[in-house]
Scaffold this motif. Structure first.
Motif, mmCIF file in Angstrom:
data_model
loop_
_atom_site.group_PDB
_atom_site.id
_atom_site.type_symbol
_atom_site.label_atom_id
_atom_site.label_comp_id
_atom_site.label_asym_id
_atom_site.label_seq_id
_atom_site.Cartn_x
_atom_site.Cartn_y
_atom_site.Cartn_z
ATOM 1 N N ASN A 126 0.814 -1.218 0.000
ATOM 2 C CA ASN A 126 0.000 0.000 0.000
ATOM 3 C C ASN A 126 0.845 1.263 0.000
ATOM 4 O O ASN A 126 0.549 2.227 0.700
ATOM 5 N N ASP A 132 -4.444 3.458 4.959
ATOM 6 C CA ASP A 132 -5.078 3.712 6.254
ATOM 7 C C ASP A 132 -5.809 2.468 6.767
ATOM 8 O O ASP A 132 -5.746 2.153 7.956
ATOM 9 N N ALA A 133 -6.490 1.763 5.878
ATOM 10 C CA ALA A 133 -7.197 0.542 6.272
ATOM 11 C C ALA A 133 -6.199 -0.525 6.730
ATOM 12 O O ALA A 133 -6.439 -1.232 7.718
ATOM 13 N N PHE A 134 -5.084 -0.635 6.024
ATOM 14 C CA PHE A 134 -4.050 -1.599 6.390
ATOM 15 C C PHE A 134 -3.479 -1.281 7.771
ATOM 16 O O PHE A 134 -3.326 -2.171 8.607
ATOM 17 N N LYS A 135 -3.176 0.002 8.023
ATOM 18 C CA LYS A 135 -2.675 0.407 9.347
ATOM 19 C C LYS A 135 -3.673 0.058 10.436
ATOM 20 O O LYS A 135 -3.296 -0.470 11.477
ATOM 21 N N SER A 136 -4.923 0.351 10.184
ATOM 22 C CA SER A 136 -5.965 0.084 11.174
ATOM 23 C C SER A 136 -6.109 -1.415 11.432
ATOM 24 O O SER A 136 -6.216 -1.850 12.583
ATOM 25 N N LYS A 137 -6.091 -2.200 10.366
ATOM 26 C CA LYS A 137 -6.231 -3.657 10.488
ATOM 27 C C LYS A 137 -5.086 -4.259 11.296
ATOM 28 O O LYS A 137 -5.287 -5.186 12.076
ATOM 29 N N LEU A 138 -3.873 -3.701 11.116
ATOM 30 C CA LEU A 138 -2.719 -4.201 11.861
ATOM 31 C C LEU A 138 -2.743 -3.799 13.326
ATOM 32 O O LEU A 138 -1.989 -4.334 14.124
ATOM 33 N N GLY A 139 -3.577 -2.815 13.664
ATOM 34 C CA GLY A 139 -3.528 -2.286 15.018
ATOM 35 C C GLY A 139 -2.243 -1.502 15.190
ATOM 36 O O GLY A 139 -1.622 -1.519 16.249
ATOM 37 N N TYR A 140 -1.823 -0.835 14.138
ATOM 38 C CA TYR A 140 -0.571 -0.086 14.068
ATOM 39 C C TYR A 140 -0.400 0.759 15.311
ATOM 40 O O TYR A 140 -1.082 1.743 15.502
#
Length: 193
Positions: A81, A107-115
């Motif tokens: 991403n 942003d969705a990837f960061k959120s999914k990872l619990g960044y």
């Protein structure tokens, strides 16, 4: 006893804080010595470095001339991403694309990872990558939401987009560093032993 591995993080001015945080995290590990050098410092000292020295170049080819120099030699660049990383031999590159079309997926990837949530409070006995992840976890700053009318809107939108690309590129670079420390650092440095 084997000598420590020397890693140099080479950064453009806009990424000094990320380079210093990366250097700090890598230096916590017993078998690594790490320094953060500006592009100019690296340019002046590169001829004196050992072939056993590792170098990580932060920033896009437009931001870091050494990224531009080594990118063609790196056959596989991982792009998650817009957060890009790759390595070959003793050289690695890490950068964010800053492509606004990839921002929602990023942003969705960061959120999914619990960044940011998983790295807090990690014990010192954890894996190398897990220990180093906490230094790069910060939210993207909000951009102005003001709407400007008339022909000024086009100029304002251009500069807002430029700023948004710069902010996104910074956050993607941070995520790429996080991924590099978590998944690639040990593989990269063990591959040359």
């Amino acid at each position: 006893m084997f000598p420590n591995k020397q890693i140099i993080v080479v950064y453009p001015d806009d990424y000094e804080d990320l380079a210093v945080a990366m250097q700090h995290e890598i230096s916590k590990v017993d078998s690594f010595d790490c320094s953060a050098w500006s592009i100019e410092h690296y340019k002046q000292n590169a001829p004196t470095l050992s072939g056993r020295s590792y170098a990580v170049f932060l920033g896009t080819p437009d931001e870091n001339r050494f990224t531009k120099m080594y990118q063609p030699q790196i056959s596989k660049i991982v792009n998650v991403n817009g957060a890009c990383l790759g390595w070959d031999g003793s050289k690695a590159i890490i950068f964010g694309e800053g492509n606004l079309e990839k921002k929602p997926a990023f942003d969705a990837f960061k959120s999914k990872l619990g960044y940011g949530s998983a790295a807090a409070g990690i014990a010192s006995s954890a894996t190398l990558g897990t220990v180093m992840s906490a230094g790069f976890l910060v939210a993207v700053p909000a951009l102005p939401a003001a709407i400007i009318g008339g022909g000024v809107y086009s100029v304002a939108k251009f500069f807002m987009n430029k700023k948004a690309r710069r902010v996104l590129r910074y956050e993607q670079t941070k995520m790429a560093i996080y991924n590099f420390l978590l998944t690639e650092l040990e593989i990269w440095t063990k591959g040359r032993e």
